[in-house]
Write an enzyme that holds these catalytic residues in place. Structure first.
Site, PDB file in Angstrom:
ATOM      1  N   ARG A 144      59.925   7.087 -14.409  1.00  0.00           N
ATOM      2  CA  ARG A 144      59.093   7.510 -15.526  1.00  0.00           C
ATOM      3  C   ARG A 144      57.808   8.120 -14.976  1.00  0.00           C
ATOM      4  O   ARG A 144      57.472   7.940 -13.818  1.00  0.00           O
ATOM      5  CB  ARG A 144      58.779   6.328 -16.440  1.00  0.00           C
ATOM      6  CG  ARG A 144      57.993   5.220 -15.768  1.00  0.00           C
ATOM      7  CD  ARG A 144      57.858   3.979 -16.619  1.00  0.00           C
ATOM      8  NE  ARG A 144      57.152   4.219 -17.863  1.00  0.00           N
ATOM      9  CZ  ARG A 144      56.668   3.256 -18.639  1.00  0.00           C
ATOM     10  NH1 ARG A 144      56.803   1.994 -18.288  1.00  0.00           N
ATOM     11  NH2 ARG A 144      56.042   3.539 -19.760  1.00  0.00           N
ATOM     12  N   ARG A 145      57.143   8.879 -15.820  1.00  0.00           N
ATOM     13  CA  ARG A 145      55.833   9.472 -15.550  1.00  0.00           C
ATOM     14  C   ARG A 145      55.887  10.668 -14.599  1.00  0.00           C
ATOM     15  O   ARG A 145      55.092  11.578 -14.723  1.00  0.00           O
ATOM     16  CB  ARG A 145      54.846   8.444 -14.974  1.00  0.00           C
ATOM     17  CG  ARG A 145      54.635   7.218 -15.841  1.00  0.00           C
ATOM     18  CD  ARG A 145      53.515   6.344 -15.298  1.00  0.00           C
ATOM     19  NE  ARG A 145      53.294   5.159 -16.120  1.00  0.00           N
ATOM     20  CZ  ARG A 145      53.789   3.963 -15.848  1.00  0.00           C
ATOM     21  NH1 ARG A 145      54.516   3.797 -14.756  1.00  0.00           N
ATOM     22  NH2 ARG A 145      53.548   2.947 -16.643  1.00  0.00           N
ATOM     23  N   TYR A 186      53.592  -5.283 -31.111  1.00  0.00           N
ATOM     24  CA  TYR A 186      53.774  -5.965 -32.390  1.00  0.00           C
ATOM     25  C   TYR A 186      52.705  -5.560 -33.390  1.00  0.00           C
ATOM     26  O   TYR A 186      52.944  -5.584 -34.607  1.00  0.00           O
ATOM     27  CB  TYR A 186      53.801  -7.482 -32.177  1.00  0.00           C
ATOM     28  CG  TYR A 186      55.099  -7.887 -31.532  1.00  0.00           C
ATOM     29  CD1 TYR A 186      56.229  -8.124 -32.314  1.00  0.00           C
ATOM     30  CD2 TYR A 186      55.226  -7.947 -30.154  1.00  0.00           C
ATOM     31  CE1 TYR A 186      57.439  -8.441 -31.728  1.00  0.00           C
ATOM     32  CE2 TYR A 186      56.427  -8.266 -29.554  1.00  0.00           C
ATOM     33  CZ  TYR A 186      57.539  -8.507 -30.345  1.00  0.00           C
ATOM     34  OH  TYR A 186      58.741  -8.792 -29.770  1.00  0.00           O
ATOM     35  N   HIS A 227      51.530  -6.102 -24.612  1.00  0.00           N
ATOM     36  CA  HIS A 227      52.736  -6.467 -25.353  1.00  0.00           C
ATOM     37  C   HIS A 227      52.450  -6.768 -26.819  1.00  0.00           C
ATOM     38  O   HIS A 227      53.161  -6.277 -27.695  1.00  0.00           O
ATOM     39  CB  HIS A 227      53.477  -7.631 -24.703  1.00  0.00           C
ATOM     40  CG  HIS A 227      54.828  -7.847 -25.323  1.00  0.00           C
ATOM     41  ND1 HIS A 227      55.905  -7.037 -25.045  1.00  0.00           N
ATOM     42  CD2 HIS A 227      55.264  -8.719 -26.265  1.00  0.00           C
ATOM     43  CE1 HIS A 227      56.953  -7.405 -25.758  1.00  0.00           C
ATOM     44  NE2 HIS A 227      56.584  -8.421 -26.509  1.00  0.00           N
ATOM     45  N   HIS A 260      63.259   3.574 -24.244  1.00  0.00           N
ATOM     46  CA  HIS A 260      63.144   2.381 -25.088  1.00  0.00           C
ATOM     47  C   HIS A 260      61.960   2.508 -26.038  1.00  0.00           C
ATOM     48  O   HIS A 260      62.078   2.217 -27.239  1.00  0.00           O
ATOM     49  CB  HIS A 260      62.984   1.147 -24.192  1.00  0.00           C
ATOM     50  CG  HIS A 260      62.577  -0.082 -24.938  1.00  0.00           C
ATOM     51  ND1 HIS A 260      63.435  -0.771 -25.770  1.00  0.00           N
ATOM     52  CD2 HIS A 260      61.392  -0.756 -24.985  1.00  0.00           C
ATOM     53  CE1 HIS A 260      62.802  -1.807 -26.292  1.00  0.00           C
ATOM     54  NE2 HIS A 260      61.559  -1.828 -25.843  1.00  0.00           N
ATOM     55  N   PHE A 261      60.804   2.940 -25.529  1.00  0.00           N
ATOM     56  CA  PHE A 261      59.633   3.104 -26.386  1.00  0.00           C
ATOM     57  C   PHE A 261      59.877   4.146 -27.469  1.00  0.00           C
ATOM     58  O   PHE A 261      59.400   4.008 -28.607  1.00  0.00           O
ATOM     59  CB  PHE A 261      58.416   3.512 -25.554  1.00  0.00           C
ATOM     60  CG  PHE A 261      57.728   2.356 -24.897  1.00  0.00           C
ATOM     61  CD1 PHE A 261      57.495   1.182 -25.583  1.00  0.00           C
ATOM     62  CD2 PHE A 261      57.299   2.436 -23.586  1.00  0.00           C
ATOM     63  CE1 PHE A 261      56.853   0.103 -24.984  1.00  0.00           C
ATOM     64  CE2 PHE A 261      56.656   1.365 -22.970  1.00  0.00           C
ATOM     65  CZ  PHE A 261      56.434   0.196 -23.671  1.00  0.00           C
ATOM     66  N   HIS A 262      60.633   5.194 -27.129  1.00  0.00           N
ATOM     67  CA  HIS A 262      60.878   6.231 -28.125  1.00  0.00           C
ATOM     68  C   HIS A 262      61.889   5.777 -29.185  1.00  0.00           C
ATOM     69  O   HIS A 262      61.916   6.343 -30.274  1.00  0.00           O
ATOM     70  CB  HIS A 262      61.347   7.523 -27.443  1.00  0.00           C
ATOM     71  CG  HIS A 262      60.215   8.310 -26.854  1.00  0.00           C
ATOM     72  ND1 HIS A 262      59.679   8.027 -25.621  1.00  0.00           N
ATOM     73  CD2 HIS A 262      59.501   9.356 -27.329  1.00  0.00           C
ATOM     74  CE1 HIS A 262      58.692   8.869 -25.370  1.00  0.00           C
ATOM     75  NE2 HIS A 262      58.558   9.681 -26.390  1.00  0.00           N
TER      76      HIS A 262
END
Length: 550
Positions: free
Chosen positions: A436-437, A224, A220, A371-373
């Site tokens: 996912r994946r 950041y 996590h 979300h990551f993209h």
């Protein structure tokens, strides 16, 4: 504010990190394109290439290699510009670069030969070849060397400027590298002490829950680590580009301190569905996770206050006149601004991901990938691109010409359109339960699978548009590095307003803030880690578990 000019030796060091960054962008982007095409069911990989090999390559090269090399190169330039760098520090910067590069090559070699198809999270019991883990360890060690150089740079500057406030950007870099070192200790221990001996066959079993927990202790704050360099640009560089000044030095420093404290002791919110972790500690870490909303909102307030104040100082008096007159035709501003806007839905999705109950709906679905993209591949990467448009020509002694600026705007629009299509379809498919994946194009029959594949076709369309944007960005990079006209491109660092209030000295009390961070980590992890070690079942994952995908 004293700013240092770069020597040729400095520029070569900083550019070396940029070369790896943009090679990684092209390679990782190609793997992403292939991945979306395969998932659409309209394309089959040639030469018996495994889907999970390209999936792992995409995640590792873009999520770990590109980001780490760009961040360290950019941060070296920030430190060199604000506090200076000695020849000895440049030498150690090169040591950092080569150690990281050797580690990257070793890890990539194992992935591309099918010996490490373990995704970028490298969860056990998936087992990669030992060389993969050695490569990861070298990347981390190289980054620690860079951190030590940065710490030394600030120390030397403070020693020569006793009683003075450190330059804001140097303070921000130090915060980010403190966070990185503290966080990466977890994954380094997991790789070197737990996983590597198991992969080598020296021990028969591995503690799966412990390795996953140590990964997310790191995983996590990794987000950041990606994000804070973008914040650096938003706080202290974008104001200069729009013709304004730094809104509040104190607010910027405080937000970075809060991000340091609340970015690390929150890894359990990635493990909400996993047994073996007491629900009470999961809940505590969820609460700590939501604390990062505070510095995030502080950042949003500061950035838009800068926009409005700058516009009104230029004479734009109507309610939104300041907004209309922002430099929309300057790609150095446009790309990061779109990244800022993308962070609004991205942050909303992050609240869902971190919520104790709502997470159950989307956990391990392709919603998380979407979300990551939005956050990393849009907010962070577009800001990195915006930085590259002025950083690369500044380092190479060239100019961002009007033609290249226009190409950059086109590239930004292409990226935005492609990512909107792909990320939106990922979010919708995730709400419908699409995992996912997994490559569901290989499954036949079933209305649900057919629905999932229809969204995966949309993802392939978006991915194709994105790859066009990647090719265009690499072309612009090559032009800025080698072929653009010779000249001078500004290194934009915003000045603090003459009437700004004095920054409290307590904000630079490193012992206090690092001490509080360590206390929060010990509070959040000590008892749960003891429970995990004490109550883990006897070794149930044998050494002969297959290498790569199970």
């Amino acid at each position: 504010m004293e700013l240092f000019n770069f020597s040729k030796k400095e520029s070569r060091l900083y550019m070396s990190f940029m070369y790896v960054t943009f090679v990684s962008l092209l390679v990782g982007g190609l793997m992403g394109l292939l991945q979306t095409l395969v998932r659409s069911g309209k394309y089959t990989l040639p030469f018996n290439i495994d889907y999970y090999t390209i999936l792992t390559t995409h995640g590792v090269v873009l999520g770990l290699v590109l980001t780490t090399f760009f961040i360290i190169g950019f941060q070296f330039s920030l430190m060199g510009k604000t506090v200076g760098i000695s020849d000895k520090q440049i030498m150690w910067g090169w040591v950092s670069f080569w150690v990281m590069l050797v580690g990257t090559v070793l890890a990539a070699w194992m992935i591309l030969t099918g010996e490490a198809s373990v995704l970028y999270t490298f969860y056990t019991p998936l087992r990669a070849h030992p060389i993969f883990y050695i490569g990861l360890a070298l990347v981390i060690i190289g980054s620690w060397i860079a951190a030590i150089v940065n710490f030394r740079q600030l120390y030397v500057w403070k020693k020569a400027h006793k009683g003075e406030k450190s330059p804001l950007l140097a303070f921000m870099v130090t915060i980010n590298m403190v966070m990185w070192v503290v966080a990466s200790l977890g994954v380094a221990y997991s790789v070197v002490v737990l996983i590597l001996p198991w992969s080598l066959g020296y021990v028969a079993t591995v503690n799966v829950l412990l390795t996953r927990t140590l990964f997310w202790y790191f995983g996590h704050p990794l987000v950041y680590f990606w994000l804070l360099p973008a914040y650096m640009a938003w706080y202290a560089i974008i104001p200069k580009i729009i013709g304004g000044k730094l809104f509040s030095d104190s607010l910027a420093r405080l937000s970075f301190i809060l991000l340091l404290m609340f970015s690390i002791p929150v890894g359990f919110h990635h493990q909400l569905t996993e047994p073996g972790i007491d629900p009470t500690w999961k809940f505590i870490q969820v609460v700590l996770t939501f604390m990062v909303v505070i510095p995030t909102l502080m950042t949003a307030f500061s950035i838009f206050a800068t926009f409005e104040t700058t516009g009104r100082n230029k004479g734009y008096k109507s309610l939104f006149g300041w907004f209309r007159h922002l430099p929309w035709k300057d790609v150095r501003f446009l790309a990061p601004f779109i990244g800022m806007v993308a962070f609004i839905p991205g942050g909303a999705g992050g609240i869902i991901n971190a919520s104790h109950q709502v997470n159950a709906l989307v956990h391990n679905t392709i919603w998380v990938t979407g979300h990551f993209h939005l956050t990393i591949a849009t907010t962070v990467i577009l800001t990195y691109f915006g930085i590259a448009y002025w950083l690369i020509p500044h380092l190479t002694g060239r100019r961002l010409t009007p033609k290249l600026n226009k190409l950059g705007i086109i590239q930004t629009i292409i990226w935005t359109v492609g990512m909107t299509i792909m990320s939106t379809s990922m979010h919708i498919q995730g709400l419908l339960g699409g995992p996912r994946r997994s490559n569901f194009s290989e499954y036949a029959g079933g209305d649900q699978v057919a629905t999932w594949i229809s969204y995966q076709i949309s993802q392939a369309v978006g991915g194709t548009i994105l790859f066009v944007g990647i090719v265009l960005m690499v072309y612009i990079f090559i032009q800025l590095a080698f072929f653009a006209p010779r000249g001078y491109e500004e290194y934009p660092v915003a000045e603090e307003d003459m009437d700004a209030e004095k920054t409290p000295k307590i904000l630079e009390n490193w012992y206090l803030w690092i001490g509080i961070t360590i206390a929060l980590i010990l509070f959040a992890y000590t008892i749960p880690m003891i429970d995990i070690i004490k109550h883990s079942p006897p070794g149930s994952i044998p050494f002969d578990w297959p290498i790569g995908r199970s």
